[in-house]
Design an enzyme around this catalytic site. Structure first.
Site, mmCIF file in Angstrom:
data_model
loop_
_atom_site.group_PDB
_atom_site.id
_atom_site.type_symbol
_atom_site.label_atom_id
_atom_site.label_comp_id
_atom_site.label_asym_id
_atom_site.label_seq_id
_atom_site.Cartn_x
_atom_site.Cartn_y
_atom_site.Cartn_z
ATOM 1 N N SER A 1 3.902 2.247 8.527
ATOM 2 C CA SER A 1 3.814 1.276 7.448
ATOM 3 C C SER A 1 5.007 1.046 6.586
ATOM 4 C CB SER A 1 2.723 2.199 6.346
ATOM 5 O OG SER A 1 1.593 1.575 6.976
ATOM 6 N N HIS B 1 0.980 -1.247 0.024
ATOM 7 C CA HIS B 1 -0.112 0.006 0.044
ATOM 8 C C HIS B 1 0.930 1.291 0.230
ATOM 9 C CE1 HIS B 1 0.380 -0.145 4.556
ATOM 10 N NE2 HIS B 1 0.287 1.228 4.480
ATOM 11 N N ASP C 1 1.059 -7.799 2.308
ATOM 12 C CA ASP C 1 1.060 -6.458 2.108
ATOM 13 C C ASP C 1 2.731 -6.141 1.798
ATOM 14 O OD1 ASP C 1 0.818 -3.765 1.653
ATOM 15 O OD2 ASP C 1 -0.355 -3.582 3.467
#
Lengths: 717, 717
Positions: A651, A82, A218
């Site tokens: 992240s 992402h 991810d």
């Protein structure tokens, strides 16, 4: 806690025994907490982590709004799918759908350049500049203090950025106590090396967002390039791979429940050391008010959208943003209430102040602490007005356009460095594009209804919070409001794209002389908006000046209890440590800290977002997990859960084992931890990571790239 | 299973090691499985449980559609709040809201009589009558076999019920292999002694229905009374408490994870020993078809309800029933697919048939087994037609009324014993009340739309499934259907309540001669409906005759594997045993088997159904759990979970510990176990019980009744 301990044996014991592994530590603090780190299970030398410009921490970089890390000598970077999604999207075309199919570069020549504005930053300098900043602000108060800090910061940044390829910023630690000049090498040629399909990288999408158990792969692998001279450069086929000063190693073993883990990354913002009054304001007023006001706006859009389908489409994106905000604020509120955060913080602060009274430094600090409380209390007097005024531009299209044009007319005549942030030369392109897209996002009836919702609430405020300029433009009663809106929107041409384009190009004098009703309204509101701005900066200046006393007391109080204090997160590099930890989410509900590929099959419906690609399902059925499966259970891991202290910005952060090898990639938090930006509750705060065994297995068995695995130092099995 | 074992240590080990504690055993079978019972942890003598008409099993009774048990020498009975709900409702008035407030009888004089049709049945006889039944049916086939079994059963029941206060029935075990005459003493004066408020007894209501973790105190205490002569009697203030032949003791200790538990009760119906073809039919056709057809009907009602609010109200109850059905069928389908039930059963049956081929008795059984398969296969030819025809009456109001009146006209001239079940004298009151309530439940447009939905599907069936009578009434094309419905509903007076009342009282000849269009339609359909009835009874007669061969093979095959076989549930008394067991519901999702009062506080929103009463919340806050808390954790238990084999009808079943003392009260299953009526999957089958410690604590500390606790043998702490 006593009444909620009847739980699953092992899992509970672990969860309840877990020390509060709270803390987003500055690397320079790690030697200070070396004993804790060692006791928690870290096997390296904490002193080796103290300098974030040296190995291994200089392998951890900022990238695309998140964190990444170098994982090979030739500049491979691993981050989240992402975080790299824009790169994947930029390289997708109808005939080459990398979002759906993923991408495996067959060789280096096939590595695909990222969008030109995608950036990677390596921190190369982190110097304390507190003395210089405080010297500039000395003797000042309020707005003057704020402006002095702002000016000296801007000047240091400008000086620092004279070096080519370098971006700089000033970071404020402990709310004005310390300032650091952060110097980063900015790489501009980043290429896509390996991405899994969307249905792996973002398996579960919005349904699973903030959810544990999770089953997403991810991750994405990129490579940084530099010019032939080794300096940062825009994309060119003549560029060559960047050789980072250091890189992390991938672990060949996996983790198990209870194992030590640590993480480095760039967490965005937290509020852990705010005062008890600010905690109470957040829980008792700000979050409930935001939820209620935004829900009213959601209702407006949904109601209009029902009878007018076209309007519904125009406001779909704004509606989604409102819903996300409502969900997030509700979750934060729910979490802070569950943790009884207001009481906990109030009792903690009261104990600190009582302790301080008996300390020699207490007499010196107390007056400034009292002033902190007074400034914060004063902000409460206008909080609702300021919140509602903010919505006038954030929730409208045409009015926002008018307010932008008006403010631009104020700022443009100034020297660029003196212009308000957001209205400098570099911001004008964004303003122009916002003015352009009004065409697709505006509907007359909806905008009037949204304004009516916000302004009705404003009209109900007590007189002390009223703004004469606002009353003049919109009236003081609901009836006057209806008339005012009808008149203003009947007499404006801002709905016409050509007119907006013309006005954007116009001089300040032309804007100032316009008779367009919306521009006249914006001009009438201008003094009020500038006054609110000034009041805010005055409060912020005073808090910058005064909060260091509060922080000094807090740090001293914690140290007296034998506890170190980390500064609240501010997008600088931080290190957290903790362990792989299950989650007891509710009475009798326990989540194991590891998920397996069996869960992918269980969740799979064949429909987005649970539409795992056939090659993955086939590989799971085949069961060839040798070398990657959990040795104790034979199961193939996917994601794991830890109690690491994280927030937005983390992240893509690498998760390391006790030996400093990479075992995971951070990508999300659990729903129960939405409130962690204010309070770390060890019962509920968890972070969600991709298990590097799953990443390696995908690269080995499902979408193979043996060369990539060799470069990563973990050759195919 | 290998890929889903990476889980929470202890909980998983237990769940995966758990033997399949499957089985709803006839008490007479318990000596046969004594070794298993002992190994599982039972400390009593299995032989003592073999006779259900003696202590302790004769303390377990049928009550209000569920199960209850005597718990004192003076006739106290404990069952679920939801099993006794009608009694509580019957005694509630605006000024005495026992639903909201609960009820604590201050003394025996204040015990409140139940609704007059509330019944408690004590089993006093359970005699094998197989020989008599089979002798009557011998040499017959199909419909004749069915009628012979029906006639001899009716005659035995009539003979048995000559004794006053006795109700009898014939129970069929192993699908026609064995028959038992069940004799029950029926008590008619039942009184309410103790009920918790609705917000305790039904905490969580529909939201928590089928949900674990659960936090309901789903119990109520009643008392059975008899006449001064000790015989069953209607309510009279001169009646005295019934002295049951035995009663159960409440345990003073609680249970913990892994503990042995057993349960006795009256499970309604299961299909575990059906053939592989019937499993496939259920999963591949029946459940998906039911879901799709019922969803279409739901759509019809919701669409009409949107534009016609009055119609929406009239059909609210039918809509709710449709939704419940859709939810249940979907859950069953999901569960059977998750357990891969079709494959598992198919492979099991194939292995049985292969084994049988090598056995000496194989040659004798095989032809009848082949015929079982053939009869079942033949039923498939008309399954869709029969399903749709069934909906013509179950989903309509006026048409159902016409069909009832028509069938009544057929049955009334017969001797009562020969009349079809549902159309005997004792059924007429129910039919009359159904005809009456049409007034509140019927709307012309909705009924036509529902019929159009069902009949459009019928019209698409292949010719082989068509019924000439149906085609004659409703036409063969959609256009003809519209015309037919318009004509029929224009020419009927059945929408008029007075007319229906008149017709209910009319003679068969009058009905047969009526020109009312709906009655004419019903009369036209009559031969088709009787033919479908006859075909069904013919199939059922043949299966009654033939399935015993299949069951004989199955039992022999299981016995060769060292396994006993219980008959499928049929509302007779059964005993299950197992243990307190956690649930691994999905990858990484584990539910502890015990909930605590902390969970009540967590779930509580203050709004129904999570609106725990203030006295309960106060008592939880006070934390006075001494003598009731779990000794290991100090937590106050609420409900617990076991792997006991249960189904509908087991509501209120006592859960006993290894010493035969009552530790819980069964009240629900988990969602993952909805499919257990077909297959017991040890991974997912769980039953949910009230912890008797919670019941005792409520009676001691929250809504106190010291006298009641004394009578229960567990005095207040």
């Amino acid at each position: 806690m006593r009444i909620r301990t009847m739980m699953l044996g092992a899992a509970v014991a672990l969860a309840l025994d877990a020390k509060a592994d709270e803390g987003m530590w500055l690397p320079s603090q790690l030697p200070q907490i070396a004993k804790n780190l060692k006791e928690a299970g870290f096997r390296g030398d904490p002193a080796a982590l103290a300098d974030l410009t040296r190995a291994p921490l200089n392998a951890v970089v900022r990238i695309g709004g998140g964190t990444g890390s170098f994982v090979s000598a030739d500049g491979l970077v691993v981050t989240n799918h992402h975080v790299a999604f824009g790169v994947i999207q930029y390289n997708s075309r109808p005939d080459r759908d990398l979002i759906t199919n993923g991408y495996v570069a067959p060789d280096r020549a096939a590595e695909l350049p990222a969008n030109p504005d995608y950036r990677l930053r390596v921190t190369v300098g982190f110097d304390k500049v507190t003395d210089r900043v405080l010297a500039a602000a000395k003797g000042k108060e309020g707005r003057a203090y704020y402006d002095a800090v702002d000016a000296v910061s801007k000047s240091m940044v400008a000086e620092c950025e004279k070096e080519e390829g370098i971006r700089c910023s000033v970071a404020n630690m402990f709310y004005g106590r310390d300032f650091y000049l952060v110097k980063q090498l900015e790489l501009r040629d980043i290429r896509l090396v390996y991405a899994p399909p969307r249905a792996i990288g973002n398996y579960g999408d919005e349904v699973d967002n903030f959810v544990w158990p999770r089953h997403a792969g991810d991750f994405t692998i990129l490579r940084a390039y530099v010019g032939p001279d080794g300096k940062p450069a825009d994309y060119s086929k003549d560029n060559k791979p960047y050789h980072p000063p250091s890189h992390l190693s991938l672990a060949t073993d996996g983790v198990a429940e209870g194992d030590f883990v640590m993480l480095a990354g760039y967490p965005g913002i937290t509020y852990r050391h705010r005062t008890a009054a600010e905690f109470a304001d957040q829980v008792e007023w700000r979050l409930p008010t935001a939820v209620s006001v935004l829900k009213a706006l959601q209702d407006v859009i949904e109601t209009q959208g029902k009878t007018d389908k076209d309007a519904g489409i125009r406001y779909a994106s704004q509606l989604q943003t409102l819903k996300n905000g409502i969900k997030r604020f509700s979750g934060e509120l729910e979490g802070l209430r569950r943790s009884d955060a207001v009481t906990v913080r109030r009792e903690d602060e009261a104990a600190m102040l009582a302790w301080l009274k008996k300390r020699p430094e207490g007499a010196a600090l107390q007056p400034e602490i009292d002033q902190v409380m007074a400034v914060i209390a004063k902000g409460k007097d206008v909080r609702e007005r300021d919140f509602l005024v903010g919505l006038l531009s954030s929730q409208t299209q045409l009015l926002r356009g008018a307010l932008s044009l008006d403010r631009l007319a104020v700022e443009r005549p100034k020297a660029d460095a003196d212009r308000e942030a957001g209205y400098q030369k570099r911001d004008e392109e964004l303003i122009a594009s916002q003015l352009k897209q009004i065409q697709r996002r505006y509907d007359l009836r909806v905008e009037k209804a949204l304004l009516t919702s916000v302004l009705s609430r404003y009209q109900a405020l007590p007189d002390a919070q009223r703004l004469p300029e606002l009353d003049k433009v919109f009236g003081r009663t609901p009836a006057e409001l209806v008339k005012a809106l009808d008149r203003i929107y009947a007499d404006t041409k801002l709905g016409d794209e050509a007119e907006r384009t013309r006005l954007f190009a116009a001089t300040s004098a032309e804007i100032d002389g316009s008779h367009d009703a919306l521009l006249v309204a914006a001009r009438t509101l201008r003094p009020a908006l500038l006054r609110i701005d000034d009041e805010r900066k005055t409060r912020e200046g005073d808090l910058l000046r005064l909060r260091p006393a509060y922080m000094q007391a807090l740090v001293a109080y914690r140290e007296a209890q034998g506890k170190a204090v980390y500064p609240d997160a501010n997008s600088t590099l931080r290190v957290s440590y903790g362990k792989v930890t299950p989650l007891i989410a509710r009475d009798a509900v326990a989540y194991a800290p590891m998920t397996t590929v069996a869960g992918i099959v269980e969740k799979n419906t064949g429909m987005e977002p649970f539409d795992a690609p056939k090659p993955l399902l086939d590989a799971i059925r085949k069961g060839d997990f040798a070398g990657y499966a959990d040795p104790a259970t034979g199961a193939m891991p996917v994601d794991f859960l830890s109690n690491l202290d994280t927030t937005g910005g983390n992240s893509g952060s690498p998760v390391l084992n006790a030996k400093g090898q990479m075992v995971g990639l951070n990508f999300d938090s659990n729903w129960e931890a939405v409130s962690a930006s204010w309070m770390y509750d060890p019962r509920y705060k968890r972070a969600i990571h991709v298990d590097m065994r799953y990443m390696r297995w995908l690269i080995d068995k499902v979408y193979p790239s043996p060369a990539l695995l060799r470069e990563l130092g973990v050759p195919a099995k």
